[in-house]
Design an enzyme around this catalytic site. Structure first.
Site, short mmCIF file in Angstrom:
data_model
loop_
_atom_site.label_atom_id
_atom_site.label_comp_id
_atom_site.label_asym_id
_atom_site.label_seq_id
_atom_site.Cartn_x
_atom_site.Cartn_y
_atom_site.Cartn_z
N LYS A 1 0.82 -1.21 0.00
CA LYS A 1 0.00 0.00 0.00
C LYS A 1 0.86 1.27 0.00
O LYS A 1 0.57 2.23 -0.72
CB LYS A 1 -0.95 -0.01 1.20
CG LYS A 1 -2.01 1.11 1.17
CD LYS A 1 -3.26 0.71 1.93
CE LYS A 1 -3.06 0.63 3.43
NZ LYS A 1 -3.25 1.95 4.08
N GLN B 1 5.04 9.07 6.94
CA GLN B 1 4.10 10.00 6.32
C GLN B 1 4.56 11.44 6.51
O GLN B 1 4.53 12.24 5.56
CB GLN B 1 2.71 9.80 6.91
CG GLN B 1 2.09 8.47 6.54
CD GLN B 1 0.69 8.30 7.12
OE1 GLN B 1 0.17 9.19 7.80
NE2 GLN B 1 0.08 7.15 6.87
N ASP C 1 2.13 -1.28 11.61
CA ASP C 1 0.86 -1.81 11.13
C ASP C 1 0.63 -3.26 11.53
O ASP C 1 -0.47 -3.78 11.38
CB ASP C 1 0.77 -1.68 9.61
CG ASP C 1 0.56 -0.24 9.17
OD1 ASP C 1 -0.03 0.53 9.94
OD2 ASP C 1 0.99 0.11 8.05
N ARG D 1 -7.22 -3.47 9.63
CA ARG D 1 -6.25 -4.38 10.25
C ARG D 1 -6.84 -5.07 11.48
O ARG D 1 -6.50 -6.21 11.78
CB ARG D 1 -4.96 -3.63 10.58
CG ARG D 1 -4.33 -3.01 9.34
CD ARG D 1 -2.86 -2.73 9.47
NE ARG D 1 -2.40 -1.90 8.38
CZ ARG D 1 -2.10 -2.34 7.16
NH1 ARG D 1 -2.24 -3.63 6.87
NH2 ARG D 1 -1.69 -1.52 6.21
#
Length: 442
Positions: A29, A179, A329, A402
């Site tokens: 992703k 990010q 994640d 998730r």
């Protein structure tokens, strides 16, 4: 395993069986987002093979299309073509840019837009995204002269951006966030003078790798490669991108095979970027029986196949702030893994999990306790007591993809069947998850 939808969002999960076979997980992703964004501001046509055809990258593509970038339809198995408009070619959109549920889309596009002089942009998102903090990106961008406004003093969407001539800066990020770093690097491409980002730890480096491949004047130095310097002025050139399988999606199968008796799984073509493989480090600590096969480099990213075989007597593990950027994640599925370790596992330094799609620490603790798990929640992590015997329960993803997939793996090990509300959340990053689960569980 028989998986049937009870209605559009509640799914029955049948307990028992094992996980076995070969699976290919969706494209990474993080790399998919960046391939679209960098291709959009490059010169020429970028082709992307293996792009993740899920909601988050589709949100990125939709925003770029509204700014005049031509992107071919995104669908499973299709090569995506991006006709770049160059560094200065993005148009002021006639509509609000809707980032959906994707924090990556909103944060990276902020960096892309703040230097578009004289142009105005408004970014919004769904109910969940509108609650997630954006000042962590907006604040460092303001040090470069950016104008970003929004609710809660610029912290919450909708956000308004009025493009400015940016100045280069030396910016230390308080947390290791790919990010935040990527937004600054995107803004630096059109700034006056060099920009340096200094990270407290080494976060995901997909942006650095890909920007260099596109021709950006980018240099990495300092201890542990934590200083990233960008000199503006270099035009980006189109590339052919091959997106490897997402290790964050592979992690569900790796853990499932490790904890489910009689299981063996091989996940093909997984990205093995060292800034992303913290889950493999934890698996080593657990003494999971796994091996990496067919290692190679594709488009600057290391990839390989991962084979996992079930083994009992898994050891407990400790996760702290140092490793969190390399497995942020994977914390939900590793929480499930900890339930089946021989002893107590500890997760700390993970306060970042409280500002994801949901408060993942709270949600995982809350949902797994419904199954009888023994978990203690702390401000920045969890203590998970192993050797659990789980019972079936009525569970809820609470809209987090998730969480949905982690609970599905936990349900395999329960004594009886479970139900999962809002199971469709998995489509955010893994549209075929439920089909793959049904095929692999036997």
């Amino acid at each position: 395993m028989s998986l049937t939808s009870i209605n559009t969002s509640t799914r029955k999960l049948k307990a028992g069986g094992r996980i076995s076979g070969i699976v290919r997980v969706p494209g990474d992703k993080s790399i998919s987002h960046r391939a679209l964004l960098f291709g959009a501001i490059a010169e020429g046509e970028t082709t992307i093979e293996g792009l993740l055809p899920a909601e988050d990258p589709i949100s990125t593509a939709s925003c770029l299309r509204l700014m005049g970038v031509r992107i071919s339809p995104i669908s499973q198995g299709e090569v995506v073509h991006v006709e770049g408009v160059g560094l200065e070619g993005l148009e002021e959109p006639k509509e609000v840019l809707n980032c959906g549920n994707s924090g990556t889309t909103m944060r990276l596009i902020l960096g892309l837009l703040v230097g578009r002089q004289g142009k105005h942009f408004v970014l919004t998102g769904d109910k969940s995204l509108s609650k997630r903090p954006m000042q962590r990106v907006g604040q460092p961008l303001k040090l470069m002269g950016a104008q970003v406004r929004g609710r809660a003093n610029g912290n919450l969407a909708p956000l308004s951006v009025y493009g400015q001539q940016l100045r280069g800066a030396v910016i230390g990020t308080p947390i290791a966030s790919a990010q935040v770093k990527s937004a600054i690097l995107l803004a630096a491409l059109t700034a006056e003078g060099p920009t340096t980002v200094i990270e407290p730890a080494h976060s995901r480096d997909h942006s650095e790798r890909m920007l260099k491949a596109f021709g950006a004047n980018l240099h990495i130095g300092g201890e542990m490669g934590r200083h990233i310097n960008v000199m503006p002025g270099a035009n980006l050139k189109s590339q052919k991108i091959v997106v490897p399988g997402d290790i964050s999606s592979a992690a569900f199968w790796l853990v499932a095979a490790a904890i489910t008796p009689g299981s063996q799984i091989t996940v093909k073509n997984v990205g093995l970027n060292p800034t992303r493989t913290g889950v493999l480090e934890v698996m080593k600590e657990m003494e999971v029986d796994f091996e990496i096969l067919n290692k190679q480099d594709i488009a600057g990213e290391p990839v390989g196949d991962i084979k996992v075989t079930y083994g009992n007597q898994l050891k407990p593990f400790k996760i702290d702030a140092e490793i969190i950027p390399r497995l942020v994640d994977e914390v939900p599925i590793l929480t499930v893994a900890a339930l089946f370790c021989n002893g107590d596992s500890q997760i700390s330094g993970a306060s970042e999990l409280r500002v994801k799609e949901t408060d993942r620490l709270a949600v995982m603790a809350r949902q797994l306790k419904l199954m009888g798990a023994n978990i203690e929640e702390h401000s920045d992590g969890l203590t998970i007591h192993g050797d659990n015997s789980l019972r079936g329960a009525s569970l809820d993803s609470e809209t987090d993809h998730r969480v949905a997939m982690s609970l599905a793996i936990a349900a395999l090990l329960a004594k009886d069947d479970s139900k999962l509300a809002r199971s469709e959340a998995a489509a955010v990053s893994y549209p075929d998850f439920w089909n793959d689960l049904e095929r692999l569980q036997n």
